[in-house]
Every structure is written in structure tokens, then in C-alpha cells.
Design an enzyme around this catalytic site. Structure first.
Site, PDB file in Angstrom:
ATOM      1  N   LYS A 194       1.023  -1.123  -0.002  1.00 44.96           N
ATOM      2  CA  LYS A 194       0.110   0.019  -0.261  1.00 44.96           C
ATOM      3  C   LYS A 194       0.698   1.277  -0.043  1.00 44.96           C
ATOM      4  O   LYS A 194       1.648   1.447   0.815  1.00 44.96           O
ATOM      5  CB  LYS A 194      -0.978   0.021   1.133  1.00 44.96           C
ATOM      6  N   LYS A 247      -2.078  -1.617  -3.949  1.00 45.15           N
ATOM      7  CA  LYS A 247      -2.860  -0.357  -3.819  1.00 45.15           C
ATOM      8  C   LYS A 247      -2.197   0.792  -4.017  1.00 45.15           C
ATOM      9  O   LYS A 247      -1.005   0.991  -3.239  1.00 45.15           O
ATOM     10  CB  LYS A 247      -4.008  -0.368  -2.354  1.00 45.15           C
TER      11      LYS A 247
HETATM   12  C1  PBG Z   1      -7.318   3.726   5.342  1.00 44.79           C
HETATM   13  C2  PBG Z   1      -7.738   3.486   4.052  1.00 44.79           C
HETATM   14  C3  PBG Z   1      -7.579   4.206   3.069  1.00 44.79           C
HETATM   15  C4  PBG Z   1      -8.031   3.607   1.866  1.00 44.79           C
HETATM   16  C5  PBG Z   1      -8.597   2.268   2.445  1.00 44.79           C
HETATM   17  N1  PBG Z   1      -8.177   2.190   3.718  1.00 44.79           N
HETATM   18  C6  PBG Z   1      -7.026   5.518   2.850  1.00 44.79           C
HETATM   19  C7  PBG Z   1      -5.812   5.751   3.329  1.00 44.79           C
HETATM   20  O1  PBG Z   1      -4.694   4.880   3.578  1.00 44.79           O
HETATM   21  O2  PBG Z   1      -5.468   7.271   3.622  1.00 44.79           O
HETATM   22  C8  PBG Z   1      -7.983   4.270   0.519  1.00 44.79           C
HETATM   23  C9  PBG Z   1      -9.301   3.784  -0.485  1.00 44.79           C
HETATM   24  C10 PBG Z   1      -9.609   4.412  -1.576  1.00 44.79           C
HETATM   25  O3  PBG Z   1      -8.960   5.792  -1.963  1.00 44.79           O
HETATM   26  O4  PBG Z   1     -10.341   4.024  -2.414  1.00 44.79           O
HETATM   27  N2  PBG Z   1      -6.705   2.641   6.390  1.00 44.79           N
END
Ligand code: PBG
Length: 322
Positions: A194, A247
Site C-alpha cells: 500500500k 493499492k
Molecule cells: C485507510 C484506508 C484508505 C483507503 C482504504 N483504507 C486511505 C488511507 O490510507 O489514507 C483508501 C481507499 C481509496 O482511496 O479508495 N486505512
């Protein structure tokens, strides 16, 4: 000319025969945003066509999606500031609206695959995924909170937990706790690679969950790195993850390919909020065709090696097929 590649493109029937990648509604997980209350459906400003639903309307939305063939959902809660604290303690309050809704969804639709999010940010007054002390995000202290949250979600009946926090060691920590507590059938889809990305902006609007200070670069990955994704993938595999996730998806197709080539676990990709919003914004200006762009995007993610795609386009994709 001996070779004429165009012969394999000469008609739709021939093109179909040689098509290498195919998409199906069965590949998709639809992320949904939950709010407290009843009879509420509020559009997310920066995500046209995507809504935050109260539990009652979310149940209806899930039923409508099931009728289109979507069988997997990932539910994210949006909490009011008043329920947030530095320990994210609302996340494991058994009476909290998120856990109640998860339980109700599984009760009404036992056949769906229900996924949840494990991270502190929706419940944290600091807006970070981990516990903050003195401006630092503490790793091992966060694990304890993530563990409690995971057990509460597993107890509510969630099929797949999605730790999205990027703390070290959390997959193994959660796996042990689940197994000790009688939840050995609860799966873990780890947010393995991520990245610290600009493309989460609209999601943070949807949940009012933006960090109150700083950024997430001490725990989310540097967009410049790919080798590190292999380290994360090895750890998650050893620690007992059932799925690996990359992601965002579009700027990281090479990472999806890297993991799917090197790791036997199924790879999922999260086609995130900003990737959805870009298409919608351009389509609203008449600058590109939303349906065609969506199909091409989803196909590219699948072609790069993702078996599973989390996407806000899931319902639109399913509707196209009807
Ligand atoms: C937070 C989380 C995020 C997303 C999923 N879980 C945002 C972040 O890490 O700030 C993002 C999902 C998206 O942008 O569609 N734990």
C-alpha cells in the site's frame, strides 16, 4: 509479408477467439461507505455516483447489487468527530454502528462475501492508521488495538478482514489472535503493498478521515520502490495472509505483475477513489467516455495479474452487462 497480425483482429468473432484476458463481475469487490442513522443516502462530493448509506439503505443497495451478480462487498465506516479518540476505542465497542451493520448484513445475506477494514484512521482523533505518541506512529502498541478491532469484526461475521494500516507484523499478530479465539475460518486480505498515494484523497473526504498532521509516509510505501513490495509480500505470506493486495492499482500495474509472477497467493488490486474520480471528472466535462474508460481500466488491472479487483465501478460494470 509473411506475418500479418491484423488477421487476428479482422472480426469480432476472431477477436473474441484470441482474447487473452476476460473480466467478470465475479472478480469484483464493491467498496461501500456506511454512516450512522436511518434512511440516509448522501453522495460523496468528490465521487459522483458513490454514496454513504445508513444501514437500512445499505442493505437495500447490497440486495440490488446481488441481483446484478456482485457477491463481495467491503464496508468502510464514516464516524463523526465526536466518537473519535486517540485510541480508536470506538472500533471495538460491540454496540458501535459499524459492527452492528456488519452483523446485520451477514444475517440477511449469509451468501455474500463480506470484507471489512482494519486500521485506526476512521476512529482516530489523529486521523492516522496507527497509534500516535509525540508525533510518531507507534507500531507494536498499534497491533494490540488492531487485534481488538479484528476480533470484534470477526465476531460480527466478517468473511475477510482487510488490514489497511501497514504496521509491521500485523498479519501474523491478527492471525494468531483469530486462531486462539476460534475464528480460524476468518480470512485475511492484507494490504501488502500500500503506497503513500495522492489517489486516496476522495476516500478521505468520504470518511472525513484525513490525517490531522503530517502524512502517512512512515508506514505506507514509497511510490518509487518495487523491491520492497516483495519483502512485504514474503512477510504477509509467512504470517498467514490468504490474499495479497496492491493499492492503488493504476500507477502500480508493475507491482501487481511483480507479485502475481512471484507469489502463489491470489493477488487483489484496489482501484482507489482518486482513480474513480479522475474518470468521473473527465467524463462530466465530456472529455472521455466513462464506460469505455472503466472497461479499459478494469481490464488493464486484470491483465497485469490481479485475480480480484476492488473498485467503485463494480456496480456500473455489472449494470453494463444487463
Ligand atoms: C485507510 C484506508 C484508505 C483507503 C482504504 N483504507 C486511505 C488511507 O490510507 O489514507 C483508501 C481507499 C481509496 O482511496 O479508495 N486505512
Amino acid at each position: 509479408m509473411q506475418r500479418r497480425p491484423r488477421r487476428n483482429r479482422k472480426s469480432e468473432a476472431v477477436r473474441n477467439l484470441v482474447e487473452e484476458t476476460s473480466l467478470s463481475v465475479k472478480d469484483l469487490i464493491f467498496p461501500l461507505f456506511l454512516i450512522d442513522g436511518s434512511n440516509k443516502k448522501v453522495e460523496v462530493n468528490s465521487m459522483p455516483g458513490i454514496f454513504r448509506y445508513s444501514q437500512d439503505l445499505m442493505l437495500k443497495e447490497i440486495e440490488a447489487c446481488m441481483n446484478l451478480g456482485i457477491m463481495a462487498f467491503d464496508v468502510f465506516p464514516a464516524y463523526p468527530e465526536s466518537l473519535k479518540d486517540s485510541n480508536a476505542s470506538e472500533s471495538y465497542n460491540p454496540g458501535t454502528f459499524y459492527l452492528k451493520a456488519l452483523r446485520e448484513i451477514k444475517k440477511q445475506f449469509p451468501e455474500v462475501c463480506l470484507m471489512s477494514d482494519v486500521a485506526m484512521d476512521p476512529y482516530s482523533s489523529d486521523g492516522h492508521d496507527g497509534l500516535v505518541k509525540g508525533g510518531k506512529i507507534l507500531n507494536d502498541e498499534t497491533l494490540e488495538i488492531l487485534g481488538r478491532m479484528s476480533l470484534a469484526q470477526a465476531d460480527a461475521g466478517v468473511d475477510i478482514l482487510g488490514p489497511s494500516d501497514m504496521m509491521d507484523g500485523r498479519v501474523g499478530y491478527i492471525r494468531n489472535l483469530l486462531d486462539e479465539s476460534g475464528f480460524s475460518d476468518t480470512s485475511i486480505m492484507s494490504y501488502t503493498a500500500k503506497y503513500a498515494s495522492a489517489f486516496y484523497g476522495p476516500f478521505r473526504d468520504a470518511l472525513d478521515s484525513a490525517p490531522k498532521f503530517g502524512d502517512k509516509k512512515t508506514y505506507q510505501m514509497n511510490p518509487a520502490n518495487s523491491q520492497e513490495a516483495l519483502i512485504e509480500a514474503d512477510l504477509d505470506t509467512e504470517e498467514g495472509a490468504d490474499f495479497l493486495m496492491v493499492k492503488p492499482a493504476l500507477s502500480y500495474l508493475d507491482i501487481i505483475k511483480l507479485l502475481s509472477d512471484n507469489c502463489p497467493l491470489p493477488v487483489a488490486a484496489y482501484n482507489v477513489s482518486g482513480e474513480y474520480s479522475m474518470v468521473k471528472a473527465a467524463a462530466a466535462q465530456g472529455w472521455l467516455d466513462s464506460d469505455r474508460a472503466m472497461l479499459e481500466i478494469l481490464l488493464s488491472i486484470k491483465r497485469s495479474g490481479a485475480k480480484i479487483i476492488l473498485s467503485y465501478f463494480a456496480k456500473e460494470y455489472a449494470l453494463l452487462g444487463k
